[in-house]
Design an enzyme around this catalytic site. Structure first.
Site, mmCIF file in Angstrom:
data_model
loop_
_atom_site.group_PDB
_atom_site.id
_atom_site.type_symbol
_atom_site.label_atom_id
_atom_site.label_comp_id
_atom_site.label_asym_id
_atom_site.label_seq_id
_atom_site.Cartn_x
_atom_site.Cartn_y
_atom_site.Cartn_z
ATOM 1 C CD GLN A 138 18.087 -73.300 -20.839
ATOM 2 O OE1 GLN A 138 17.635 -74.434 -20.951
ATOM 3 N NE2 GLN A 138 19.321 -73.084 -20.484
ATOM 4 C CB CYS A 144 18.968 -77.168 -19.737
ATOM 5 S SG CYS A 144 20.504 -77.747 -19.027
ATOM 6 C CG HIS A 254 21.782 -78.246 -23.347
ATOM 7 N ND1 HIS A 254 21.306 -77.264 -22.505
ATOM 8 C CD2 HIS A 254 20.949 -78.257 -24.405
ATOM 9 C CE1 HIS A 254 20.233 -76.720 -23.039
ATOM 10 N NE2 HIS A 254 19.987 -77.307 -24.186
ATOM 11 C CG ASN A 275 16.943 -77.082 -26.935
ATOM 12 O OD1 ASN A 275 17.410 -77.542 -25.913
ATOM 13 N ND2 ASN A 275 17.528 -76.165 -27.654
HETATM 14 C C1 NAG Z 1 18.971 -76.327 -27.298
HETATM 15 O O1 NAG Z 1 19.185 -75.074 -26.892
HETATM 16 C C2 NAG Z 1 20.464 -74.845 -26.408
HETATM 17 C C3 NAG Z 1 20.476 -73.475 -25.911
HETATM 18 O O2 NAG Z 1 19.615 -73.350 -24.821
HETATM 19 C C4 NAG Z 1 21.456 -75.130 -27.503
HETATM 20 O O3 NAG Z 1 22.745 -75.014 -27.000
HETATM 21 C C5 NAG Z 1 21.296 -76.494 -27.993
HETATM 22 O O4 NAG Z 1 22.154 -76.724 -29.033
HETATM 23 C C6 NAG Z 1 19.882 -76.695 -28.417
HETATM 24 N N1 NAG Z 1 19.662 -78.041 -28.854
HETATM 25 C C7 NAG Z 1 19.669 -79.098 -28.077
HETATM 26 C C8 NAG Z 1 19.384 -80.371 -28.744
HETATM 27 O O5 NAG Z 1 19.888 -79.027 -26.909
#
Ligand code: NAG
Ligand code: NAG
Ligand code: NAG
Ligand code: NAG
Length: 311
Positions: A138, A144, A254, A275
């Protein structure tokens, strides 16, 4: 003579300390240089470089101390976010809003499309069914919400039609007027905007999983990839591998996509998460998060707000 020896020892001790300090400083600098090259990071001026190097150093020390302590189901590591503070990371890279009208009693009020059964596999991964597209990034966009909406639609389209097509987050970012593009948004309004539009992938509804019910969540994940929300904190963004059982943020910020679940050889249950931070984060862009941790809401609130599209 005695005095001379004492002075010599003192001098030697002092220079030794400074030497080892400079040594560790230069090794941090070197680690930072290598990290910058690996991720193509540049800074506009020296004060920015100094500032970032300091944060990098703090994160590196945190990671090393954490990993050396061992004894955890997960490890931390360097990734593209290692020169950011957790505040900066959360401010720039997350971006989920949970609609305020959704009280936790309303969440889950929509009926499930499936029946709970005991007969479920121990491990399940939608990637093995070809229902997950490549890991997207992203970037510096708090979208997200769009990434996970798109990932769940890609999943249901594959399940219903047999075709895995990579759909556009950008279209959602541009078209969902109730979300705020790169400035945070809602998964459910993303679904609603797709339902109302004549998008390439037509969904006709979406359902919630009953909040805080990880059994029902498991059944939903068996049915299709689902969109969940988590409270991201420092160890989250420094995550490298393993089953995440660590610290969380204080509020859900998130959006992620749960694409499976399983149990490790050591007997640790986890959710498998896709993610949107690119393949350099975590386990090639994926993360495992502790499942059924015994807390209401699940690990970092992962079971609090789960939604999936209907097609
Ligand atoms: C996914 O990516 C974000 C950053 O975009 C991060 O903050 C996060 O810890 C990551 N993991 C998950 C499970 O969202
Ligand atoms: C250095 O760069 C940073 C980030 O681009 C900027 O905020 C800061 O004002 C710059 N400082 C100087 C002295 O140019
Ligand atoms: C690891 O942590 C657990 C609790 O989380 C504790 O019971 C155990 O003694 C620890 N083992 C070591 C080797 O530190
Ligand atoms: C769930 O179980 C009920 C009662 O056995 C049945 O009528 C219904 O069709 C089932 N629903 C699904 C989606 O299998």
């Amino acid at each position: 003579m005695k005095h001379l020896i004492a002075v010599c020892i003192m001098l030697w001790a002092c220079s030794y300390t400074t030497m080892s300090q400079t040594q560790s400083e230069s090794s941090t600098n070197e680690a930072h240089q290598q990290w910058m090259m690996k991720y193509g990071r540049t800074y506009t001026n020296n004060s920015e470089l100094e500032k970032r190097r300091k944060i990098f150093k703090e994160n590196l020390e945190y990671i090393e101390n954490f990993n050396n302590a061992g004894n955890k189901s997960y490890k931390l590591g360097l990734n593209p976010y290692s020169d950011l503070t957790s505040e900066e990371f959360i401010a720039s890279y997350t971006g989920l809003k949970v609609p305020s009208h959704l009280s936790s009693t309303k969440i889950g009020s929509k009926a499930l499309l499936f029946n709970l059964s005991d007969d479920v596999p121990t491990n399940f991964d939608w990637r093995e069914q070809g229902a997950v597209t490549y890991v997207k990034n992203q970037g510096n966009c708090e979208c997200c919400w769009a990434s996970t909406a798109v990932a769940t639609i890609e999943g249901i389209v594959k399940i219903k039609t047999g075709n895995l097509i990579s759909l556009s987050e950008q279209q959602l970012i541009d078209c969902d007027e109730r979300s705020h593009g790169c400035h945070k948004g809602y998964v459910v309004t993303a679904y609603e905007s797709i339902i109302q539009s004549k998008a390439r992938a037509q969904i006709n509804n979406f359902h919630y999983v009953t909040a805080n019910d990880e059994q029902q969540l498991l059944q939903a994940v068996l049915q299709q990839p689902v969109s969940a929300s988590i409270a991201v904190g420092r160890e989250f963004y420094l995550y490298r591998e393993g089953v995440y059982s660590g610290t969380c943020g204080t509020f859900i910020n998130h959006g992620v996509t749960i694409i499976g679940y399983g149990i490790t050889e050591e007997g640790v249950k986890y959710w498998l998460i896709k993610n949107s931070s690119g393949e350099y984060w975590g386990e090639s862009g994926y993360m495992r998060v502790l499942r059924e941790n015994g807390e209401n809401g699940g690990q970092c609130g992962i079971a609090m707000h789960v939604v999936y599209p209907i097609m």
